[in-house]
Structures are given as structure tokens and as C-alpha cells.
Design a protein around this motif. Structure first.
Motif, PDB file in Angstrom:
ATOM      1  N   GLU A   1       0.008  -8.949  -0.709  1.00  0.00           N
ATOM      2  CA  GLU A   1      -1.083  -8.272  -0.010  1.00  0.00           C
ATOM      3  C   GLU A   1      -0.540  -7.406   1.126  1.00  0.00           C
ATOM      4  O   GLU A   1      -1.027  -6.312   1.376  1.00  0.00           O
ATOM      5  CB  GLU A   1      -2.104  -9.279   0.533  1.00  0.00           C
ATOM      6  CG  GLU A   1      -2.990  -9.863  -0.536  1.00  0.00           C
ATOM      7  CD  GLU A   1      -3.824  -8.807  -1.242  1.00  0.00           C
ATOM      8  OE1 GLU A   1      -4.510  -8.008  -0.571  1.00  0.00           O
ATOM      9  OE2 GLU A   1      -3.778  -8.780  -2.491  1.00  0.00           O
TER      10      GLU A   1
ATOM     11  N   ARG B   1       0.104  -5.114   6.425  1.00  0.00           N
ATOM     12  CA  ARG B   1      -0.044  -6.247   7.345  1.00  0.00           C
ATOM     13  C   ARG B   1       0.486  -7.494   6.643  1.00  0.00           C
ATOM     14  O   ARG B   1      -0.187  -8.081   5.805  1.00  0.00           O
ATOM     15  CB  ARG B   1      -1.507  -6.419   7.742  1.00  0.00           C
ATOM     16  CG  ARG B   1      -2.025  -5.285   8.609  1.00  0.00           C
ATOM     17  CD  ARG B   1      -3.459  -5.504   9.076  1.00  0.00           C
ATOM     18  NE  ARG B   1      -4.398  -5.809   7.988  1.00  0.00           N
ATOM     19  CZ  ARG B   1      -5.073  -4.897   7.284  1.00  0.00           C
ATOM     20  NH1 ARG B   1      -4.917  -3.622   7.549  1.00  0.00           N
ATOM     21  NH2 ARG B   1      -5.901  -5.267   6.329  1.00  0.00           N
ATOM     22  N   TYR B   2       1.694  -7.872   7.011  1.00  0.00           N
ATOM     23  CA  TYR B   2       2.384  -8.992   6.370  1.00  0.00           C
ATOM     24  C   TYR B   2       2.137 -10.276   7.143  1.00  0.00           C
ATOM     25  O   TYR B   2       1.977 -10.245   8.357  1.00  0.00           O
ATOM     26  CB  TYR B   2       3.893  -8.735   6.340  1.00  0.00           C
ATOM     27  CG  TYR B   2       4.293  -7.587   5.458  1.00  0.00           C
ATOM     28  CD1 TYR B   2       4.731  -7.815   4.165  1.00  0.00           C
ATOM     29  CD2 TYR B   2       4.257  -6.286   5.922  1.00  0.00           C
ATOM     30  CE1 TYR B   2       5.130  -6.766   3.353  1.00  0.00           C
ATOM     31  CE2 TYR B   2       4.640  -5.220   5.114  1.00  0.00           C
ATOM     32  CZ  TYR B   2       5.069  -5.470   3.832  1.00  0.00           C
ATOM     33  OH  TYR B   2       5.447  -4.432   3.030  1.00  0.00           O
TER      34      TYR B   2
ATOM     35  N   LYS C   1       0.575  -4.099   0.028  1.00  0.00           N
ATOM     36  CA  LYS C   1      -0.547  -3.175  -0.186  1.00  0.00           C
ATOM     37  C   LYS C   1      -1.137  -2.667   1.125  1.00  0.00           C
ATOM     38  O   LYS C   1      -1.502  -1.506   1.235  1.00  0.00           O
ATOM     39  CB  LYS C   1      -1.653  -3.865  -0.983  1.00  0.00           C
ATOM     40  CG  LYS C   1      -1.284  -4.216  -2.395  1.00  0.00           C
ATOM     41  CD  LYS C   1      -2.437  -4.976  -3.036  1.00  0.00           C
ATOM     42  CE  LYS C   1      -2.032  -5.571  -4.362  1.00  0.00           C
ATOM     43  NZ  LYS C   1      -3.083  -6.451  -4.897  1.00  0.00           N
ATOM     44  N   THR C   2      -1.261  -3.567   2.114  1.00  0.00           N
ATOM     45  CA  THR C   2      -1.997  -3.231   3.335  1.00  0.00           C
ATOM     46  C   THR C   2      -1.122  -2.850   4.522  1.00  0.00           C
ATOM     47  O   THR C   2      -1.612  -2.255   5.484  1.00  0.00           O
ATOM     48  CB  THR C   2      -2.868  -4.426   3.779  1.00  0.00           C
ATOM     49  OG1 THR C   2      -1.996  -5.510   4.141  1.00  0.00           O
ATOM     50  CG2 THR C   2      -3.826  -4.864   2.678  1.00  0.00           C
TER      51      THR C   2
END
Length: 119
Positions: free
Chosen positions: A72, A78-79, A75-76
Motif C-alpha cells: 500500500e 505512505r509506508y 501505491k500511496t
């Protein structure tokens, strides 16, 4: 995440956890400057990406959930990386019975190479 990407992440994650568990200074850097600490382990985050380190106490690690969370982040931008508490290892000495079971006892037989003599 492709299988090769997943394998690379799992390897990276294991490396980070091992370093955090065995080196208090690295663990502190991971908390204070996660981007730099991850770079020390060979992982550069994309420009503008953020990473949040979440400390987890006890419980069983959920590798699949961590892989999903990291995917995710790809994709964003923000890990989230879960750093579990160091596992407790048993430090007692092994008994003779323990050693026998590890060594295979008296029933050892090897035929893995031409130089071995099987019984």
C-alpha cells in the motif's frame, strides 16, 4: 506485489528487524530517522514518501499483513513498518538428551558423497 518484489521486501524486512533487535543504536535511529535507517539497510524510499515506524509488543508477527501494508505504501507513498519487540530466546544449556536429538543419536548414516561410508 510481484513474487520477486515480495521476496526482496521480506529479505529487507528481516534485515531491518534483526538489526533493530541486535543493535540498540540502530533501533534508536530507526525511530528518530527511519528514512536514513532504512537507507543503511539498502532501501531508499522514493522522494516525498513518508514512513511510520510502529512498535509492536508481543503477539505473533503477521508477515502477510506487513507485506500488504508495505505494498500500500508503494501505491500511496505512505509506508508503515512494524517493528516487533525482540523475541525472547531460551538461554538454558542443552541436556545430553537435547544434544543427542540434535546430533541424531546413534542412528547416524551418511551417503551424501563418495567419501562417506554408510553403515
Amino acid at each position: 506485489m510481484e513474487p520477486r518484489e515480495r521476496a526482496a521486501f521480506v529479505s529487507f524486512y528481516a534485515k531491518v528487524l534483526t538489526a533493530a533487535w541486535s543493535d540498540d543504536e540502530y533501533a534508536a535511529r530507526l525511530e528518530s530517522d527511519p528514512r536514513a535507517a532504512l537507507a543503511e539497510m539498502g532501501f531508499e524510499l522514493p522522494a516525498g514518501a513518508t514512513v511510520r515506524i510502529t512498535r509492536e509488543a508481543g503477539g505473533e508477527p503477521d508477515l502477510e499483513a506487513q507485506v500488504h501494508a508495505w505494498a500500500e505504501g508503494i501505491k500511496t507513498g505512505r509506508y508503515e513498518l512494524w517493528v516487533l519487540d525482540s523475541p525472547l530466546l531460551e538461554t538454558r544449556e542443552l541436556s545430553e538428551a537435547d544434544l543427542d536429538s540434535v546430533a541424531g543419536g546413534d542412528a547416524y548414516s551418511c551417503s551424501c558423497s563418495p567419501c562417506c561410508t554408510s553403515t
